[in-house]
Motif scaffolding. Sequence first.
Motif, PDB file in Angstrom:
ATOM      1  N   PHE A   1     -11.056   9.452   5.747  1.00 33.98           N
ATOM      2  CA  PHE A   1     -10.664  10.831   6.048  1.00 33.98           C
ATOM      3  C   PHE A   1      -9.680  11.421   5.038  1.00 33.98           C
ATOM      4  O   PHE A   1      -9.853  12.568   4.624  1.00 33.98           O
TER       5      PHE A   1
ATOM      6  N   THR B   1     -12.459   7.227   9.627  1.00 34.63           N
ATOM      7  CA  THR B   1     -11.000   7.399   9.651  1.00 34.63           C
ATOM      8  C   THR B   1     -10.331   6.838   8.407  1.00 34.63           C
ATOM      9  O   THR B   1      -9.308   7.371   7.972  1.00 34.63           O
TER      10      THR B   1
ATOM     11  N   ILE C   1      -6.433   2.119  13.948  1.00 33.29           N
ATOM     12  CA  ILE C   1      -7.833   2.480  13.743  1.00 33.29           C
ATOM     13  C   ILE C   1      -8.743   1.410  14.325  1.00 33.29           C
ATOM     14  O   ILE C   1      -9.700   1.712  15.055  1.00 33.29           O
TER      15      ILE C   1
ATOM     16  N   ARG D   1      -1.350   1.949  10.581  1.00 28.50           N
ATOM     17  CA  ARG D   1      -2.470   2.881  10.702  1.00 28.50           C
ATOM     18  C   ARG D   1      -3.787   2.129  10.830  1.00 28.50           C
ATOM     19  O   ARG D   1      -4.639   2.476  11.635  1.00 28.50           O
TER      20      ARG D   1
END
Length: 169
Positions: free
Chosen positions: A31, A28, A119, A115
């Motif tokens: 990504f 992630t 995660i 974020r």
Amino acid sequence: MALIGRLFVILFGFLAACLVAGIIVVGTVLFPEFSDFAGGVIDPDAINIVLGFGFIFLSGFALLPATIVVLITEAFYIRSVLAYAIGGGIVGLACYLGLIPFDPDTLRFDGIVRRHLEIMTGAGIVAGLVYWLIAGRNAGAWREPRRPLRPPPPLPSHSPVPPHTPSSS
């Protein structure tokens, strides 16, 4: 003897959970960079190295909080999948907040990136679920006494009786 076997199951579950969490975190975080390659070739050796470091990093940071969760669940026979998901989320949150500087004057964490927090918490939840699949479903089972073996069922009444063999002297 059951405790020693249980410790190996717990260790294997912890390592598998850290591996899955490491894959999630690395995947992630990287990504956005994966989407910018425009069809370029990704070096698999570099990905393996990054995943290895992610696994080592997460297992080192998660060891103490995960050990606390494991001790609580083993001591109180907690086998609920929801408890392990919540515990994993708390461990992921603790790992992330352990990396962020804390200002004791204002009692705030400085530099939280939402974020990254999401995660790490999500990876912790999935890691908790993986741990539950491997070890959490049988938490505390090592303390239960073994069930006695059942005697064989009786022979039917119309069956022949086995011959009696006299013992030789």
